[in-house]
Motif scaffolding. Structure first.
Motif, PDB file in Angstrom:
ATOM      1  N   UNK A 216       0.815  -1.211   0.000  1.00  0.00           N
ATOM      2  CA  UNK A 216       0.000   0.000   0.000  1.00  0.00           C
ATOM      3  C   UNK A 216       0.851   1.264   0.000  1.00  0.00           C
ATOM      4  N   UNK A 217       2.163   1.105   0.168  1.00  0.00           N
ATOM      5  CA  UNK A 217       3.052   2.258   0.265  1.00  0.00           C
ATOM      6  C   UNK A 217       3.882   2.387  -1.012  1.00  0.00           C
ATOM      7  N   UNK A 218       4.481   3.557  -1.239  1.00  0.00           N
ATOM      8  CA  UNK A 218       5.145   3.844  -2.530  1.00  0.00           C
ATOM      9  C   UNK A 218       6.512   3.193  -2.682  1.00  0.00           C
ATOM     10  N   UNK A 219       6.524   1.868  -2.691  1.00  0.00           N
ATOM     11  CA  UNK A 219       7.765   1.139  -2.954  1.00  0.00           C
ATOM     12  C   UNK A 219       7.784   0.704  -4.422  1.00  0.00           C
ATOM     13  N   UNK A 436       8.447  -2.186   9.562  1.00  0.00           N
ATOM     14  CA  UNK A 436       7.443  -3.235   9.762  1.00  0.00           C
ATOM     15  C   UNK A 436       6.563  -2.923  10.968  1.00  0.00           C
ATOM     16  N   UNK A 437       7.184  -2.431  12.039  1.00  0.00           N
ATOM     17  CA  UNK A 437       6.413  -2.087  13.241  1.00  0.00           C
ATOM     18  C   UNK A 437       5.429  -0.960  12.936  1.00  0.00           C
ATOM     19  N   UNK A 438       5.909   0.059  12.202  1.00  0.00           N
ATOM     20  CA  UNK A 438       5.035   1.182  11.847  1.00  0.00           C
ATOM     21  C   UNK A 438       3.926   0.746  10.895  1.00  0.00           C
ATOM     22  N   UNK A 439       4.234  -0.185  10.001  1.00  0.00           N
ATOM     23  CA  UNK A 439       3.232  -0.687   9.065  1.00  0.00           C
ATOM     24  C   UNK A 439       2.125  -1.429   9.801  1.00  0.00           C
ATOM     25  N   UNK A 445       4.884   6.878   7.788  1.00  0.00           N
ATOM     26  CA  UNK A 445       4.797   8.082   6.956  1.00  0.00           C
ATOM     27  C   UNK A 445       5.383   7.844   5.574  1.00  0.00           C
ATOM     28  N   UNK A 446       4.860   8.540   4.583  1.00  0.00           N
ATOM     29  CA  UNK A 446       5.299   8.345   3.202  1.00  0.00           C
ATOM     30  C   UNK A 446       6.763   8.707   3.001  1.00  0.00           C
ATOM     31  N   UNK A 452      13.388   4.835   2.538  1.00  0.00           N
ATOM     32  CA  UNK A 452      13.853   3.441   2.589  1.00  0.00           C
ATOM     33  C   UNK A 452      13.890   2.843   1.189  1.00  0.00           C
ATOM     34  N   UNK A 453      12.918   3.215   0.352  1.00  0.00           N
ATOM     35  CA  UNK A 453      12.907   2.758  -1.032  1.00  0.00           C
ATOM     36  C   UNK A 453      14.160   3.232  -1.768  1.00  0.00           C
TER      37      UNK A 453
END
Length: 674
Positions: A216-219, A436-439, A445-446, A452-453
């Motif tokens: 769901x995140x911009x990876x 992972x914990x935040x997910x 946050x984006x 990280x990406x």
């Protein structure tokens, strides 16, 4: 070799020898159990009469008992030795199978692939594991771990490779306890509504949930595949290009979630929890928290065999850190190895990942301290760089023979990729766990995801640049089992010699090198004495390989289609020269002749004796008339023929009691003569 004085090391070596003995002799469980009980009884009698355990007789009986326990463990680990194993049912019959999904494999374009556990066969209790292939339908629905299905079909035995010296997938699967495959369509099974839940299934669902959240995140696609492999041990979404880059750069251990990652995680936890040592019983509390965190991470990673193996090993390493006794390193590693082989699965001993992991760790423990004693820089940056380089060199020395034996290649720039990437891997892994914990709590946050990406994208770029330096990638290196053993003898003796010079160690090192050279000379001499003709099995194509000494002549219809067969054959024979030619109609080998009939159906009348008649490209011929004309001793049909033609030809040969060899069933036909 002071590490051989540890009792755990001695027992582990005996257990390993017993497992190897069981592997090559395959004793029945009754024989193994009887021998174990016999030696146990003798040991008890000796102990009672001697009242101490220091006698030579006691040590000898203990050694024999440990070896018999290893053989017994191997016997009990073989699924076919279980009384309710599905293989005890009559084979090649359609049955109603009740199956439970245990592992989801990487799908192909045409089917979903799984490892399934047999629960029932025609309503009778059964056990064992099989490969399950389900054809993809328009819905594209896939099964999950713990799902249970009922299917009606017949099992298909796994087949051996049709060409010599290719990867033996059947043997690999047997090491996993799998002997058959079930192929069904999407409408040939029914899914149970309320399957039972297991810890493996819960772990797989937790991992799938995390992967769904990450998507769901911009990876980026490639970056997400690496993140899943790096943090969750899920490599099914990795592209072939990324896989190849990491392998060629000598950095695939970064993607294979195992010892390296658990070791880094252990180091991070050991550092972060250090303040707990100030509390009463703080070291014990710290050990408990570390082991708990390691196993929680293993749970999130899906409790795969490799991660369980790594976490088990480093749980013992954490205990060694708790003891704070450097001399216990070999002892603790031996205990972890003993625990894994006896209580988890002795067949892990034959898995490449297991061998690479322990070879790297033992090599680091043995060689790294000696390299540090060789040079101790005073500059902090030089010191840390030398430590990292020393670890890389020690680990690569340990895995080098195994890598050459299985993969026949060695990345010369492994130290570059390790020096560039590994120093930041602790940060990458730590930040990934934070993500992972935040997910999980939906508060990632984006900007953090994008950052990280970018880090993963940069790591992929660096690895790709290193992998493209093909000049430093040494491929197609011939290495057999004897060279594997002798290489370890040389590495161990050189490590001991480097630690402390002595005449015995110099002699051991010299003899190892001498034996290695003599074996290489013997293999080369045997190669020059032999000639081989191989009629290969290649789907929709044809090829004949002729090896004479160190040269190989390839007669083909399509050079691209024959590339894999030629590469495997030339590598195993250590061929130095390869020549390609278009497939001819006749060959002579020794005093015999081979004649080829292709799609033209042309065959001239000949006076010479035709020993082997090869049919290719589905020739429209009257086989009975052809046999009466050429009088061949054997007829061979390769993979370029229609299967309907194969059935007709086989029937004709059967009537005439003439040997018929179809490479699609019996594999390649080989003639070897000196």
């Amino acid at each position: 070799m002071q590490w051989l004085k540890f009792i755990a090391v001695k027992l582990t070596l005996c257990i390993i020898f017993g497992i190897l003995l069981g592997y090559f002799s395959n004793p029945s469980p009754i024989v193994s159990l009887s021998l174990t009980l016999f030696f146990l009884l003798i040991l008890g009698i000796v102990f009672i009469r001697k009242h101490h355990s220091s006698s030579l007789l006691f040590g000898t009986i203990t050694t024999l008992l440990a070896i018999s326990i290893g053989a017994l463990s191997f016997s009990f680990s073989q699924p076919k030795n279980w009384p309710d194993h599905y293989s005890h049912f009559p084979q090649h019959e359609k049955r109603e199978w009740t199956l439970k999904i245990r592992e989801v494999l990487k799908p192909t374009l045409y089917s979903h692939r799984y490892i399934a556990e047999v629960q029932q066969a025609d309503s009778l209790k059964a056990s064992g594991k099989i490969f399950l292939n389900i054809n993809r339908d328009s819905t594209g629905n896939a099964l999950l771990v713990d799902d249970e299905i009922i299917a009606y079909s017949a099992l298909t035995p796994l087949s051996s490779p049709l060409n010599p010296l290719q990867f033996n997938y059947k043997k690999y699967a047997e090491g996993l306890g799998i002997y058959h495959r079930l192929k069904i369509s999407a409408v040939q099974f029914a899914k149970k509504d309320t399957p039972s839940k297991t810890l493996m299934g819960i772990a797989a669902r937790a991992r799938n949930h995390l992967i769904g959240k990450l998507r769901e995140h911009p990876f980026g696609r490639e970056e997400l595949g690496v993140i899943q492999a790096l943090l969750l041990g899920e490599r099914n979404d990795l592209s072939q290009e990324t896989n190849t880059h990491y392998k060629d750069a000598g950095a695939f251990h970064i993607l294979a979630l195992s010892g390296l990652h658990i070791g880094i995680l252990l180091g991070l936890l050991h550092f972060l929890l250090k303040p707990l040592e100030l509390l009463p019983k703080g070291k014990t509390i710290k050990l408990f928290i570390i082991v708990l965190c390691l196993w929680n991470f293993a749970f999130l990673a899906g409790l795969s065999a490799s991660i369980i193996r790594a976490v088990t090993m480093f749980s013992f390493v954490a205990y060694a850190l708790y003891l704070n006794r450097p001399t216990s390193n070999f002892n603790v590693l031996a205990l972890s190895l003993l625990f894994i082989l006896l209580l988890i699965n002795p067949m892990l001993l034959f898995q490449v990942g297991f061998q690479l992991s322990y070879a790297a760790v033992f090599s680091i423990v043995l060689i790294f301290p000696k390299l540090q004693e060789f040079w101790t820089p005073k500059n902090w940056f030089l010191k840390k760089g030398w430590e990292l380089l020393s670890v890389s060199i020690a680990a690569q020395l340990g895995v080098l023979p195994i890598s050459l034996f299985y993969f026949h290649q060695f990345p010369g720039l492994f130290f570059v990729s390790n020096l560039i990437v590994v120093p930041f891997l602790a940060f990458i892994l730590g930040m990934g766990i934070l993500l992972l914990i935040l997910v999980v709590f939906d508060i990632l946050p984006s900007f953090l995801a994008l950052g990280y990406n970018s880090i993963i994208k940069s790591m992929n770029w660096v690895i790709g640049q290193i992998a493209q330096q093909e000049l430093f990638l040494f491929k197609n290196i011939y290495f057999d089992a004897v060279q594997l053993v002798l290489s370890f003898v040389i590495i161990i003796s050189m490590g001991l010699l480097f630690a402390k010079a002595s005449f015995k160690r110099v002699l051991m090192c010299f003899l190892g090198i001498l034996c290695f050279q003599l074996w290489w000379y013997y293999v080369s001499l045997e190669l020059y004495k032999t000639e081989t003709i191989l009629i290969a099995h290649i789907p929709r194509s044809s090829a004949i390989l002729y090896q004479s000494g160190n040269s190989l002549s390839v007669f083909h219809r399509d050079s691209l289609a024959t590339a894999r067969v030629v590469n495997d054959f030339s590598l195993s024979k250590n061929i130095g020269k390869i020549n390609y030619s278009i497939l001819q109609n006749s060959f002579r080998y020794g005093e015999d002749n081979l004649f080829v009939v292709d799609s033209s159906g042309f065959y001239p009348k000949t006076d010479y004796k035709v020993t082997t008649l090869l049919l290719t490209q589905s020739p429209k011929i009257n086989l009975d008339r052809l046999i009466d004309t050429l009088h061949p001793e054997i007829i061979v049909a390769d993979g370029s023929n229609y299967k309907s033609y194969i059935a007709q030809w086989e029937a004709s040969c059967k009537k005439r009691k003439l040997p018929f060899h179809y490479t699609g069933e019996k594999g390649a036909l080989i003639y070897t003569f000196e």
